[in-house]
Motif scaffolding. Structure first.
Motif, PDB file in Angstrom:
ATOM      1  N   VAL A   1       0.817  -1.212   0.000  1.00  0.00           N
ATOM      2  CA  VAL A   1       0.000   0.000   0.000  1.00  0.00           C
ATOM      3  C   VAL A   1       0.854   1.268   0.000  1.00  0.00           C
ATOM      4  N   ILE A   2       2.115   1.148   0.325  1.00  0.00           N
ATOM      5  CA  ILE A   2       2.976   2.328   0.407  1.00  0.00           C
ATOM      6  C   ILE A   2       3.411   2.753  -0.990  1.00  0.00           C
ATOM      7  N   SER A   3       3.174   4.020  -1.289  1.00  0.00           N
ATOM      8  CA  SER A   3       3.746   4.525  -2.527  1.00  0.00           C
ATOM      9  C   SER A   3       4.640   5.722  -2.211  1.00  0.00           C
ATOM     10  N   GLY A   4       5.537   5.976  -3.096  1.00  0.00           N
ATOM     11  CA  GLY A   4       6.586   6.941  -2.808  1.00  0.00           C
ATOM     12  C   GLY A   4       6.196   8.377  -3.111  1.00  0.00           C
ATOM     13  N   GLY A   5       7.153   9.240  -2.968  1.00  0.00           N
ATOM     14  CA  GLY A   5       6.915  10.647  -3.289  1.00  0.00           C
ATOM     15  C   GLY A   5       6.684  11.466  -2.066  1.00  0.00           C
TER      16      GLY A   5
END
Ligand SMILES: [Zn+2]
Ligand SMILES: [Zn+2]
Lengths: 84, 340
Positions: A80-84
């Protein structure tokens, strides 16, 4: 005083609702083998992953974390973790 | 077996921080209602507003567009093609996901393609400049902020909405606290009012955990791009999110308290804006007309117009805009809040 009788492994498994065998967790290109009978949440922890960071799915459908994994189960974990 | 609080059927999602278990149908309903409440409570926008949603092809921004559509808001999408391939066709696939989404729902999508318009993509731009040294995320943030504001102004949109979730916000906050970036702390907020040519910016998902937006996207069958932007790999924000999730495991609700506590502290007067920044006027860029802190050309125009290097003063210009802008793709690990 009553002492608990020692349980055989089979009884132990039955008592905890376990079934024999293993299930597979897949996260991206990694796979993890976990014992059948424990909950999905426990299985994720057993794989050394953080339940908060993944969602368990089977055949593309979200499955509850308190469901028990069955022998031969293949559970895809969606990060579920996305970057940015 | 956990049961749905609303109907008693088998629950598919359990939110430990709310001690709330819901079945598929009621989870979707709850998620949409919560978004509507947040929009109202924080006065983000009304049905009269024309909302521009920045969509990256990731779960958060597509989920946001989906919810706003279902709630009946006038929400158009903006996709910005960044020209990032990374061996996985990242930008192409993202664009495809967004276009398919819009087509299926008959929604209006605006596509801006950086390589087509400026002759090169983000990675090439980043290679030419100091700003891009190491990682192109800072250049990417600058370009996205600029294009989003331009498209919003040109199209007469009154609000720009992004899909940032609580984990995004908590990770930014965590990073800024770790380094005591007081200026950034003063500016971080889910609602940034319009000023001097900058369109209002809002984050209607800022109270949802990332896990919840992902669950919504999955349960709604939204086909989003699972892959990260290739440049986001190893980003500090991801590391912070993982750390925060470990805390969350031990103590459900930690992330939420961390961020909501911050907003409360701000309301009580903590992290007041730096005075020089309050006094600072924004000028119109002599090339594009968008607001910029330094007179002359804005940082974006200096970036895309070869010949003159992107000079140091522009890079350290006090950030007056939003701390973070576009949704969850190759975004702003670097120059959070730099004015374009
Ligand atoms: Zn229900
Ligand atoms: Zn300009």
């Amino acid at each position: 005083m009553v002492t608990e009788p020692l349980l055989t492994e089979a009884q132990d498994n039955m008592q905890e609702g376990r079934t024999r065998g293993t299930a597979t967790l897949i996260l991206r290109d990694k796979t993890y083998t976990v014992p059948a009978g424990i909950t999905v949440r426990q299985a994720i922890q057993k794989a050394g992953l953080v339940p908060e960071s993944v969602l368990p799915t089977r055949d593309g459908e979200l499955i509850p974390e308190d469901e028990r994994v069955r022998d031969g189960d293949v559970i895809h974990l969606v990060a579920v973790i996305s970057g940015g | 077996m956990r049961k749905c609080r609303k109907c008693g059927q088998r629950a598919v999602v359990y939110m430990r921080q709310h001690r709330l278990a819901l079945c598929k149908e009621h989870y979707i309903e709850w998620f949409i209602e919560q978004t509507a409440r947040t929009i109202r409570k924080y006065r983000m926008f009304t049905k009269e507003d024309r909302v521009l949603v920045a969509v990256s092809g990731g779960k958060d921004s597509l989920a946001l567009w989906d919810v706003l559509w279902q709630l009946g808001y006038q929400a158009h999408g903006l996709y910005i093609g960044l020209g990032i391939d990374g061996g996985i066709g990242y930008s192409d696939r993202s664009r495809e996901a967004v276009e398919t989404f819009a087509r299926e729902r008959n929604l209006h999508l605006i596509v801006e393609d950086v390589p087509t318009q400026y002759g090169e993509g983000i990675p090439e731009m980043a290679r030419r400049t100091r700003r891009g040294r190491g990682k192109p995320c800072s250049v990417c943030g600058l370009v996205k902020r600029h294009i989003m504001n331009r498209v919003a102004r040109e199209g007469g949109y009154t609000v720009l909405a992004t899909g940032h979730n609580l984990d995004d916000e908590a990770a930014v906050l965590f990073g800024n606290v770790m380094t005591w970036q007081v200026g950034y702390l003063a500016r971080q907020h889910p609602v940034l009012p319009a000023r001097d040519g900058l369109v209002k910016k809002v984050k209607p998902f800022f109270r949802f955990y990332e896990r919840e937006t992902a669950a919504y996207a999955l349960l709604r069958g939204i086909r989003y791009v699972y892959d990260e932007c290739p440049f986001a790999q190893g980003a500090k924000s991801i590391y912070y999110k993982e750390l925060l999730n470990k805390l969350e495991e031990e103590r459900p609700g930690t992330k939420l308290q961390f961020f909501l506590g911050f907003l409360r502290a701000k309301e009580q007067g903590a992290f007041a804006p730096v005075q020089e920044e309050v006094d600072e006027e924004l000028h119109a860029c002599e090339v594009c007309g968008q607001p910029t802190t330094a007179p002359g050309r804005c940082a974006f125009c200096r970036l895309v117009t070869p010949g003159e290097p992107v000079s140091k003063p522009a890079l350290i210009a006090p950030p007056l805009t939003t701390p973070s802008v576009v949704s969850e793709t190759a975004s702003e690990t670097g120059a959070r809040g730099t004015v374009t």
